[in-house]
Design a protein around this motif. Structure first.
Motif, PDB file in Angstrom:
ATOM      1  N   SER A 304       0.852  -1.198   0.000  1.00  0.00           N
ATOM      2  CA  SER A 304       0.000   0.000   0.000  1.00  0.00           C
ATOM      3  C   SER A 304       0.886   1.245   0.000  1.00  0.00           C
ATOM      4  CB  SER A 304      -0.860   0.019   1.272  1.00  0.00           C
ATOM      5  OG  SER A 304      -0.002   0.166   2.404  1.00  0.00           O
ATOM      6  N   PRO A 305       0.304   2.397  -0.357  1.00  0.00           N
ATOM      7  CA  PRO A 305       1.070   3.645  -0.250  1.00  0.00           C
ATOM      8  C   PRO A 305       1.573   3.874   1.177  1.00  0.00           C
ATOM      9  CG  PRO A 305      -0.897   4.006  -1.571  1.00  0.00           C
ATOM     10  CD  PRO A 305      -1.018   2.618  -1.010  1.00  0.00           C
ATOM     11  N   ALA A 306       0.774   3.504   2.181  1.00  0.00           N
ATOM     12  CA  ALA A 306       1.195   3.713   3.575  1.00  0.00           C
ATOM     13  C   ALA A 306       2.436   2.873   3.885  1.00  0.00           C
ATOM     14  CB  ALA A 306       0.058   3.351   4.528  1.00  0.00           C
ATOM     15  N   ALA A 307       2.464   1.638   3.381  1.00  0.00           N
ATOM     16  CA  ALA A 307       3.622   0.770   3.628  1.00  0.00           C
ATOM     17  C   ALA A 307       4.867   1.331   2.946  1.00  0.00           C
ATOM     18  CB  ALA A 307       3.323  -0.647   3.133  1.00  0.00           C
ATOM     19  N   ALA A 308       4.701   1.851   1.710  1.00  0.00           N
ATOM     20  CA  ALA A 308       5.843   2.438   0.993  1.00  0.00           C
ATOM     21  C   ALA A 308       6.362   3.660   1.742  1.00  0.00           C
ATOM     22  CB  ALA A 308       5.440   2.811  -0.429  1.00  0.00           C
ATOM     23  N   MET A 309       5.430   4.458   2.269  1.00  0.00           N
ATOM     24  CA  MET A 309       5.836   5.658   2.993  1.00  0.00           C
ATOM     25  C   MET A 309       6.551   5.294   4.295  1.00  0.00           C
ATOM     26  SD  MET A 309       3.532   8.983   3.920  1.00  0.00           S
ATOM     27  CE  MET A 309       2.593   8.931   2.415  1.00  0.00           C
ATOM     28  N   ALA A 310       6.030   4.278   4.975  1.00  0.00           N
ATOM     29  CA  ALA A 310       6.668   3.841   6.225  1.00  0.00           C
ATOM     30  C   ALA A 310       8.083   3.338   5.940  1.00  0.00           C
ATOM     31  CB  ALA A 310       5.829   2.741   6.885  1.00  0.00           C
ATOM     32  N   ALA A 311       8.244   2.582   4.855  1.00  0.00           N
ATOM     33  CA  ALA A 311       9.572   2.080   4.494  1.00  0.00           C
ATOM     34  C   ALA A 311      10.490   3.242   4.143  1.00  0.00           C
ATOM     35  CB  ALA A 311       9.456   1.113   3.319  1.00  0.00           C
ATOM     36  N   ASP A 312       9.970   4.199   3.369  1.00  0.00           N
ATOM     37  CA  ASP A 312      10.774   5.351   2.956  1.00  0.00           C
ATOM     38  C   ASP A 312      11.275   6.110   4.185  1.00  0.00           C
ATOM     39  OD1 ASP A 312      11.948   6.860   0.931  1.00  0.00           O
ATOM     40  OD2 ASP A 312      10.272   8.265   0.817  1.00  0.00           O
ATOM     41  N   GLU A 313      10.390   6.297   5.162  1.00  0.00           N
ATOM     42  CA  GLU A 313      10.780   7.034   6.369  1.00  0.00           C
ATOM     43  C   GLU A 313      11.795   6.268   7.193  1.00  0.00           C
ATOM     44  OE1 GLU A 313       7.146   8.494   8.193  1.00  0.00           O
ATOM     45  OE2 GLU A 313       6.925   9.775   6.406  1.00  0.00           O
ATOM     46  N   ALA A 314      11.592   4.953   7.335  1.00  0.00           N
ATOM     47  CA  ALA A 314      12.546   4.135   8.098  1.00  0.00           C
ATOM     48  C   ALA A 314      13.915   4.116   7.402  1.00  0.00           C
ATOM     49  CB  ALA A 314      11.994   2.716   8.257  1.00  0.00           C
ATOM     50  N   LEU A 315      13.904   4.072   6.075  1.00  0.00           N
ATOM     51  CA  LEU A 315      15.159   4.091   5.312  1.00  0.00           C
ATOM     52  C   LEU A 315      15.876   5.430   5.489  1.00  0.00           C
ATOM     53  CD1 LEU A 315      13.780   2.357   2.108  1.00  0.00           C
ATOM     54  CD2 LEU A 315      15.706   1.466   3.453  1.00  0.00           C
ATOM     55  N   LYS A 316      15.116   6.517   5.401  1.00  0.00           N
ATOM     56  CA  LYS A 316      15.712   7.847   5.543  1.00  0.00           C
ATOM     57  C   LYS A 316      16.315   8.029   6.927  1.00  0.00           C
ATOM     58  CE  LYS A 316      13.272  10.432   1.989  1.00  0.00           C
ATOM     59  NZ  LYS A 316      12.023  11.082   1.617  1.00  0.00           N
ATOM     60  N   ALA A 317      15.683   7.440   7.935  1.00  0.00           N
ATOM     61  CA  ALA A 317      16.220   7.543   9.297  1.00  0.00           C
ATOM     62  C   ALA A 317      17.598   6.892   9.376  1.00  0.00           C
ATOM     63  CB  ALA A 317      15.252   6.883  10.289  1.00  0.00           C
ATOM     64  N   GLU A 318      17.867   5.947   8.468  1.00  0.00           N
ATOM     65  CA  GLU A 318      19.196   5.310   8.401  1.00  0.00           C
ATOM     66  C   GLU A 318      20.113   5.996   7.384  1.00  0.00           C
ATOM     67  OE1 GLU A 318      20.304   2.999  10.474  1.00  0.00           O
ATOM     68  OE2 GLU A 318      18.347   3.143  11.453  1.00  0.00           O
ATOM     69  N   GLY A 319      19.637   7.102   6.817  1.00  0.00           N
ATOM     70  CA  GLY A 319      20.435   7.833   5.826  1.00  0.00           C
ATOM     71  C   GLY A 319      20.286   7.301   4.412  1.00  0.00           C
ATOM     72  N   ILE A 320      19.351   6.327   4.230  1.00  0.00           N
ATOM     73  CA  ILE A 320      19.191   5.703   2.911  1.00  0.00           C
ATOM     74  C   ILE A 320      18.065   6.382   2.140  1.00  0.00           C
ATOM     75  CG2 ILE A 320      18.668   3.560   1.667  1.00  0.00           C
ATOM     76  CD1 ILE A 320      19.676   2.037   4.153  1.00  0.00           C
ATOM     77  N   PHE A 321      18.400   6.890   0.962  1.00  0.00           N
ATOM     78  CA  PHE A 321      17.412   7.595   0.137  1.00  0.00           C
ATOM     79  C   PHE A 321      17.111   6.829  -1.134  1.00  0.00           C
ATOM     80  CE2 PHE A 321      16.791  11.739   2.183  1.00  0.00           C
ATOM     81  CZ  PHE A 321      17.680  11.580   3.238  1.00  0.00           C
ATOM     82  N   MET A 322      15.903   6.247  -1.197  1.00  0.00           N
ATOM     83  CA  MET A 322      15.402   5.686  -2.445  1.00  0.00           C
ATOM     84  C   MET A 322      14.542   6.756  -3.088  1.00  0.00           C
ATOM     85  SD  MET A 322      14.517   1.771  -1.412  1.00  0.00           S
ATOM     86  CE  MET A 322      15.832   0.674  -0.840  1.00  0.00           C
ATOM     87  N   ARG A 323      13.930   6.456  -4.233  1.00  0.00           N
ATOM     88  CA  ARG A 323      13.115   7.462  -4.900  1.00  0.00           C
ATOM     89  C   ARG A 323      11.644   7.103  -4.772  1.00  0.00           C
ATOM     90  NH1 ARG A 323      15.524  10.936  -8.610  1.00  0.00           N
ATOM     91  NH2 ARG A 323      14.088  12.579  -9.187  1.00  0.00           N
ATOM     92  N   GLY A 324      10.872   8.011  -4.145  1.00  0.00           N
ATOM     93  CA  GLY A 324       9.428   7.835  -4.075  1.00  0.00           C
ATOM     94  C   GLY A 324       8.839   7.939  -5.479  1.00  0.00           C
ATOM     95  N   MET A 325       7.773   7.184  -5.750  1.00  0.00           N
ATOM     96  CA  MET A 325       7.247   7.091  -7.107  1.00  0.00           C
ATOM     97  C   MET A 325       5.867   7.713  -7.263  1.00  0.00           C
ATOM     98  SD  MET A 325       9.308   5.604  -9.320  1.00  0.00           S
ATOM     99  CE  MET A 325      10.692   6.570  -8.773  1.00  0.00           C
TER     100      MET A 325
END
Ligand SMILES: *Cc1c(COP(=O)(O)O)cnc(C)c1O
Length: 360
Positions: A304-325
């Motif tokens: 879901s979009p919520a799951a993608a957003m949660a993953a994006d935020e958890a990744l960013k907290a580790e300094g990891i930047f993927m690209r939101g789509m």
């Protein structure tokens, strides 16, 4: 007060990646499809040597670079144009061939810069749905109208990573009117070379352009060099729109040496592909879907979009930047460039933890 022209004011700016790591965290950028592996050492050496001659304008004909490209790919140097990245070529060829009242056709998840180039050229941008994240030649052909001037296909595609066969591209070309231009953007072509031959032969028909770049497999995004094989008649016209000294001398020397070092780029593609397939396999084991990629990135489809957003935020907290789509109409997806092995492992662990929490 001076005002921008209406069609410019109406345009959204090209969305670049946001890359601000939290305090104390190292930036791990998996957002721009940059190469995880270094460029050819011979290329860097050639560029460094050229730096000493920086008082002079670069060769406006890109002679050494075009010769090197044409020797490696078996092409006619006069039919090659070089750009400040393939983006310059995409923009100039669009301005050259499409304008007000014309249509530029592409597919649902096509590379976002095609839309920008159409908007700058005041042409209408039309897209057709993809099927399972794959370009559909039938749907493109069905959508052609008398106003269609350009059909763009990125193959392999960005952000999907998927690829259609060269037979399909030939079928697309055969189904288009003679006066409609087919542009095949092979920014990730080196990752798929050896799959089923080359598309350069299609250019001979006089209505097809094939684009490549040094930004991805060659690991030279900072050099800003792209190139394309053009039918001679179109090359002459597009060239009028290019900045006359568009590729710096250092960039020309670097890329000429890079293309000749085929052993280096082939090895980089092989290592990247192995790492990509391992990462994609691990992500699929978490129950997420990843289209089969032929590039140096993968599209991760969350539940879901919520799951993608949660993953994006958890990744960013580790300094990891993927690209939101979200901008591509895929709010449940993240695009992950294949980076260093250790960084991919950290990314995998963060995503696994989110999947556990979300129960997806
Ligand atoms: C990265 C990319 C480009 C742009 O490449 P430059 O040569 O750096 O301008 C063009 N097309 C696609 C599909 C890309 O992903």
């Amino acid at each position: 007060m001076i005002r921008a022209r209406e069609h410019i004011a109406a345009m959204a700016p090209y969305a670049l990646a946001d890359l601000q790591p939290p305090p104390g965290k190292r930036l791990i950028s998996l957002a721009q499809n940059e190469s995880a592996l270094p460029p050819s050492p011979a290329a860097l050496e050639a560029g460094a040597a050229e730096l000493a001659h920086s008082a002079l304008y670069p060769d406006p004909d890109w002679s050494e670079l075009r010769d090197a490209i044409s020797r490696v790919h078996g092409l006619e140097p006069a039919h090659i144009l070089c750009g400040a990245g393939s983006m310059e070529l995409i923009l100039c060829l669009t301005q050259c061939c499409a304008g007000h009242g014309d249509e530029v056709l592409s597919s649902q998840y096509a590379y976002a810069f095609f839309r920008i180039a159409a908007a700058i050229s005041q042409a209408d941008y039309v897209t057709v749905p993809e099927e399972e994240f794959m370009v559909s030649v039938d749907r493109l052909l069905d959508a052609v109208t008398s106003r269609t001037r350009i059909v763009f296909v990125a193959n392999p595609g960005n952000p999907t990573g998927t690829r259609i066969g060269n037979q399909e591209l030939a079928r697309l070309r055969d189904g288009l009117r003679e006066d409609a231009l087919l542009v095949i953007d092979e920014a990730y072509g080196e990752f798929a070379d050896g799959e089923d031959g080359q598309t350069f032969g299609l250019v001979k028909q006089g209505n097809t352009i094939v684009l490549r770049t040094f930004s991805k497999a060659y690991a030279l995004a900072g050099m800003r060099v792209g190139w394309g094989l053009f039918p001679p008649g179109i090359a002459t016209e597009v060239r009028k729109l290019l900045n006359p000294n568009n590729v710096s001398a250092v960039s020309q020397a670097t890329c000429a040496a890079a293309v000749v070092d085929q052993a280096h780029v082939r090895k980089a593609c092989r290592i990247t592909a192995e790492r990509r397939d391992r990462f994609a396999g691990n992500i699929r084991q978490l129950g997420l879907s990843v289209p089969e990629s032929m590039t140096n990135f993968v599209l991760i489809n969350f539940a879901s979009p919520a799951a993608a957003m949660a993953a994006d935020e958890a990744l960013k907290a580790e300094g990891i930047f993927m690209r939101g789509m979200g901008g591509y109409g895929l709010p449940a997806s993240l695009r992950a460039t294949i980076g260093a092995e250790d960084d991919m492992q950290i990314a995998l662990e963060v995503i696994a933890e989110i999947c556990l929490k979300e129960g997806s």
